[in-house]
Scaffold this motif. Sequence first.
Motif, PDB file in Angstrom:
ATOM      1  N   SER A 137       0.892  -1.066   0.065  1.00  0.00           N
ATOM      2  CA  SER A 137       0.104  -0.030  -0.205  1.00  0.00           C
ATOM      3  C   SER A 137       0.906   1.196   0.010  1.00  0.00           C
ATOM      4  O   SER A 137       1.976   1.360   0.464  1.00  0.00           O
ATOM      5  N   TRP A 138       0.287   2.396  -0.753  1.00  0.00           N
ATOM      6  CA  TRP A 138       1.041   3.730  -0.811  1.00  0.00           C
ATOM      7  C   TRP A 138       0.436   4.624   0.048  1.00  0.00           C
ATOM      8  O   TRP A 138      -0.710   4.770   0.395  1.00  0.00           O
ATOM      9  N   SER A 139       1.157   5.598   0.636  1.00  0.00           N
ATOM     10  CA  SER A 139       0.654   6.653   1.158  1.00  0.00           C
ATOM     11  C   SER A 139       1.504   7.837   1.259  1.00  0.00           C
ATOM     12  O   SER A 139       2.789   7.680   0.838  1.00  0.00           O
ATOM     13  N   SER A 140       1.188   9.029   1.226  1.00  0.00           N
ATOM     14  CA  SER A 140       1.916  10.312   1.337  1.00  0.00           C
ATOM     15  C   SER A 140       1.687  11.023   2.580  1.00  0.00           C
ATOM     16  O   SER A 140       0.292  11.055   3.022  1.00  0.00           O
ATOM     17  N   ASP A 141       2.627  11.413   3.356  1.00  0.00           N
ATOM     18  CA  ASP A 141       2.676  12.261   4.619  1.00  0.00           C
ATOM     19  C   ASP A 141       1.960  13.615   4.319  1.00  0.00           C
ATOM     20  O   ASP A 141       1.576  14.181   5.482  1.00  0.00           O
ATOM     21  N   THR A 142       2.178  14.266   3.251  1.00  0.00           N
ATOM     22  CA  THR A 142       1.615  15.665   3.147  1.00  0.00           C
ATOM     23  C   THR A 142       0.731  15.372   1.682  1.00  0.00           C
ATOM     24  O   THR A 142       1.450  15.998   0.573  1.00  0.00           O
ATOM     25  N   PRO A 143      -0.321  15.074   1.641  1.00  0.00           N
ATOM     26  CA  PRO A 143      -1.199  15.024   0.609  1.00  0.00           C
ATOM     27  C   PRO A 143      -1.394  16.506  -0.242  1.00  0.00           C
ATOM     28  O   PRO A 143      -1.686  16.655  -1.262  1.00  0.00           O
ATOM     29  N   THR A 144      -1.200  17.458   0.828  1.00  0.00           N
ATOM     30  CA  THR A 144      -1.402  18.760   0.145  1.00  0.00           C
ATOM     31  C   THR A 144      -0.387  19.293  -0.935  1.00  0.00           C
ATOM     32  O   THR A 144      -0.524  20.043  -1.606  1.00  0.00           O
ATOM     33  N   VAL A 145       0.700  18.380  -0.961  1.00  0.00           N
ATOM     34  CA  VAL A 145       2.049  18.636  -1.768  1.00  0.00           C
ATOM     35  C   VAL A 145       2.059  17.716  -2.811  1.00  0.00           C
ATOM     36  O   VAL A 145       1.997  17.937  -3.945  1.00  0.00           O
ATOM     37  N   ALA A 146       1.935  16.437  -2.384  1.00  0.00           N
ATOM     38  CA  ALA A 146       1.728  15.263  -3.366  1.00  0.00           C
ATOM     39  C   ALA A 146       0.854  13.873  -2.847  1.00  0.00           C
ATOM     40  O   ALA A 146       0.831  13.917  -1.760  1.00  0.00           O
ATOM     41  N   ILE A 147       0.226  13.496  -3.815  1.00  0.00           N
ATOM     42  CA  ILE A 147      -0.704  12.453  -3.658  1.00  0.00           C
ATOM     43  C   ILE A 147      -0.052  11.160  -4.460  1.00  0.00           C
ATOM     44  O   ILE A 147       0.749  11.410  -5.190  1.00  0.00           O
ATOM     45  N   VAL A 148      -0.619   9.956  -3.760  1.00  0.00           N
ATOM     46  CA  VAL A 148       0.044   8.884  -4.496  1.00  0.00           C
ATOM     47  C   VAL A 148      -1.294   7.808  -4.587  1.00  0.00           C
ATOM     48  O   VAL A 148      -1.789   7.731  -3.500  1.00  0.00           O
ATOM     49  N   ASP A 149      -1.272   7.063  -5.679  1.00  0.00           N
ATOM     50  CA  ASP A 149      -2.220   6.248  -5.806  1.00  0.00           C
ATOM     51  C   ASP A 149      -1.816   4.751  -5.615  1.00  0.00           C
ATOM     52  O   ASP A 149      -0.494   4.466  -5.252  1.00  0.00           O
ATOM     53  N   ASN A 150      -2.517   3.661  -5.702  1.00  0.00           N
ATOM     54  CA  ASN A 150      -2.005   2.406  -5.357  1.00  0.00           C
ATOM     55  C   ASN A 150      -1.359   1.732  -6.336  1.00  0.00           C
ATOM     56  O   ASN A 150      -1.082   0.489  -6.266  1.00  0.00           O
ATOM     57  N   THR A 151      -0.784   2.321  -7.335  1.00  0.00           N
ATOM     58  CA  THR A 151       0.247   1.801  -8.555  1.00  0.00           C
ATOM     59  C   THR A 151       1.421   2.547  -8.173  1.00  0.00           C
ATOM     60  O   THR A 151       2.390   2.189  -9.010  1.00  0.00           O
ATOM     61  N   GLY A 152       1.670   3.359  -7.227  1.00  0.00           N
ATOM     62  CA  GLY A 152       3.030   4.307  -7.004  1.00  0.00           C
ATOM     63  C   GLY A 152       3.023   5.283  -7.916  1.00  0.00           C
ATOM     64  O   GLY A 152       3.923   6.203  -8.005  1.00  0.00           O
ATOM     65  N   LYS A 153       1.803   5.848  -8.515  1.00  0.00           N
ATOM     66  CA  LYS A 153       1.930   7.005  -9.323  1.00  0.00           C
ATOM     67  C   LYS A 153       1.746   8.340  -8.305  1.00  0.00           C
ATOM     68  O   LYS A 153       0.876   8.468  -7.636  1.00  0.00           O
ATOM     69  N   VAL A 154       2.915   9.240  -8.364  1.00  0.00           N
ATOM     70  CA  VAL A 154       2.680  10.288  -7.513  1.00  0.00           C
ATOM     71  C   VAL A 154       2.348  11.541  -8.361  1.00  0.00           C
ATOM     72  O   VAL A 154       2.904  11.736  -9.475  1.00  0.00           O
ATOM     73  N   SER A 155       1.529  12.374  -7.812  1.00  0.00           N
ATOM     74  CA  SER A 155       0.975  13.547  -8.438  1.00  0.00           C
ATOM     75  C   SER A 155       1.146  14.801  -7.752  1.00  0.00           C
ATOM     76  O   SER A 155       0.812  14.867  -6.552  1.00  0.00           O
ATOM     77  N   GLY A 156       1.919  15.803  -8.280  1.00  0.00           N
ATOM     78  CA  GLY A 156       2.245  16.845  -7.725  1.00  0.00           C
ATOM     79  C   GLY A 156       1.048  17.838  -7.453  1.00  0.00           C
ATOM     80  O   GLY A 156       0.208  17.840  -8.291  1.00  0.00           O
ATOM     81  N   ILE A 157       0.661  18.509  -6.212  1.00  0.00           N
ATOM     82  CA  ILE A 157      -0.254  19.051  -5.944  1.00  0.00           C
ATOM     83  C   ILE A 157       0.108  20.525  -5.751  1.00  0.00           C
ATOM     84  O   ILE A 157      -0.548  21.399  -6.375  1.00  0.00           O
ATOM     85  N   ALA A 158       1.138  21.051  -5.003  1.00  0.00           N
ATOM     86  CA  ALA A 158       1.536  22.079  -4.604  1.00  0.00           C
ATOM     87  C   ALA A 158       3.145  22.016  -4.416  1.00  0.00           C
ATOM     88  O   ALA A 158       3.720  20.959  -4.036  1.00  0.00           O
ATOM     89  N   ALA A 159       3.684  23.424  -4.155  1.00  0.00           N
ATOM     90  CA  ALA A 159       5.114  23.527  -4.066  1.00  0.00           C
ATOM     91  C   ALA A 159       5.476  22.866  -2.752  1.00  0.00           C
ATOM     92  O   ALA A 159       4.605  23.115  -1.742  1.00  0.00           O
ATOM     93  N   GLY A 160       6.456  22.064  -2.474  1.00  0.00           N
ATOM     94  CA  GLY A 160       6.796  21.553  -1.339  1.00  0.00           C
ATOM     95  C   GLY A 160       7.389  20.190  -1.206  1.00  0.00           C
ATOM     96  O   GLY A 160       7.853  19.621  -2.528  1.00  0.00           O
TER      97      GLY A 160
END
Length: 710
Positions: free
Chosen positions: A300-323
């Motif tokens: 399983s995947w998780s991000s400690d700061t979803p306001t900056v980057a999120i991750v889905d269950n395939t390991g795909k990380v998407s940028g949300i905001a600078a940080g």
Amino acid sequence: MLGTCNLNNPYCWDQGIWHTSLSDIDMTSITSLPATSIALHNFAKTAKLLAIFAAYAASSQLCAQTYTPIGTTGYNHDVIANGIGNAASSTSHGLDELNYVLKSLDWKLTDASQAQTSGLPLDGLIVSNSSPQQSYQLQSYAANNSLRLSSDNPNGTLVLTDPSAYRALSILATSGSGTSSFSAVVHFSDDTQTTLPIQSVSDWFGGLNYVASGMGRVSRYNNSVENNHTNPRLYQINMDLLCSDHNKVISTIEFTRESGPGILNIFALSGTDKNAGLVGQSDLFTEQSITLHAPLKGGSWSSDTPTVAIVDNTGKVSGIAAGQATITYTSPCGTQHTHMVTVANTMPTTTALSSTSAAAVLASSITLTAVVTNSNSNSNSQGSVTFLSGADASTPVAGCTGRPIEQNQAECTVTLNTIGHHRYVAKFSSSNPAIANSSSSSIGVDVLPASFLVTVSPLPADAAAHGGSITCSPNPVNTFTHARCTANPEPGYMLGSWAGDCSHTPSSSNACTLSNVTADQTVSAQFIQVQTSFTGTTSPSDGTAAGTATASFSGGGSTCRFDAGNTAFVTAPQTLPQGQTMPHGMLDFKLIGCDTTPVTVTITWPDQVQGLTKWGKASADATSSSHFQPSNLLVNGRTTTFTVQDGQLGDDDWTINGEIVDPVGATVQAALPQAVPVPTLGHLTLALLSLFAAGLAALGLRKRSSPLSS
Ligand SMILES: [Ca+2]
Ligand SMILES: [Ca+2]
């Protein structure tokens, strides 16, 4: 059903490799899958196999992982022809039943034979196209390099030269004369062992999921070579180990060829180190996604700061905001792996190019500045700018490629070596390799000669014929500086008008400035005669013959002159001052271009006269005209002389405007019955004249009856 590898998609296509998650396989779906899918070839076998597969359910989803070569010994045959000589002499056995073997690039039959155009690489390194890359190190081509397992000899063991713990194993293999399958038993240093699921290996011609192909083959019987762009092929078979085995040191792996018509050839082993973490890039922009690769799938995947980057269950990380954000992957075995990503604000969208100047002198330097703009003005762009020139903007500007961006801009200093219009382009490139595209901006710069020529007309040599000349200095004039031109009228002439590049200068100024010169200049002027005399035919009263009269003047400045269009000899009014006649009519004249110095006017009439009277406003505030004597009047035979000044008595507009308007008429005493002499324009005469003022005004004095001449 088929697509990206993830927990919900057991049949996935990832980087050219088919994978299956065996736990989720629906038997009814098998017929819809490609027959060539490696992991499915031997799938619908027996309940026993299904049981084995189930044991690996949690960790057998084989998407891309990091595999590095594992050193091994135990190979039993040389199936790779190498060096010079018969293929049979550098091999110990055919790879297949037809006695064909693989060949190295350096194999040739004789020293004189042509070099091979295809073959296995000399360094033996095989790198697959999966991401991250999986690599395998082939054994020496001069020694046993295949664990060749046939139905006659189905068992073999590879020994790790450096026993280590791994989370997953991958085997580089192929099968000659048809497909084959195998099972593997992993032996650990603690004397425990585990059995890996049975895997199928495609025939070395035409199978899918290959990681190397097109190396050709050669016959051990007759050395005939078969070169083929896509065959033979080598395949990779990935297998995860059980969680409970991840920390166990592997010492040997025992392979058993299980079934199929083919002959199994295992060439190399790779593994995922037990300490392997997440693999993937660390920098991304807010609009961007990147993929992290986990050492084991199914977690399983998780991000400690979803306001900056999120991750889905395939390991795909998407940028949300600078940080920055830490992505954590919890493997099916409970191991946690972290990977920090840095998200930069919106990737640059605009490159605006400017120059210190749009025009510059040859051999000078300009600075080009490219401003890279973000949608977020607070963010600094990451990357570089390359400056290009030429009509198609294909020529890099020397020293200006890959200029770093600092404070959202990059600079380039260009020395201008060629006259003409030049186009420059600034092209932005991100430092993030995921951003392939770039924005650009162009600008034009005119490179000018160091100086320009001023063409002058009329030249001083032609002054006599043109009434004047022009001089300009300096000539040539340095680019971007100025030159001054002067009109030089000949005596009796004045400047009429400027033309060409001095046409902005009024004719009242003999000095013209050519400012900020950036082109050749042309300057010309017309000179006109200053008319200080006027000759015409009088318009006499009844009984007097018309004659020639001349008016001239002095004073009033160098440009004071008759306005020929408004100067004429006119008829005298019917009513005249009592006792006076005006036999030659009047001169109605206008002087223009005069200063305020006195003008002395001399009129020579056709015959003798006795006096002269002016007609106009006798004072500045007069509301009507009257006859009065002009200043400093002298009468001598045919000649009358008087003075007048712009804005003073005698100038009928009473205004200092460069113009003097002044109708005058010479008088002669009328033949009175008493024959009493009348004093010439004495006080009495003036008093009498004033009595007729109103009547004369009504008659008017501007009826011109004689043609003008000068
Ligand atoms: Ca060999
Ligand atoms: Ca005036």
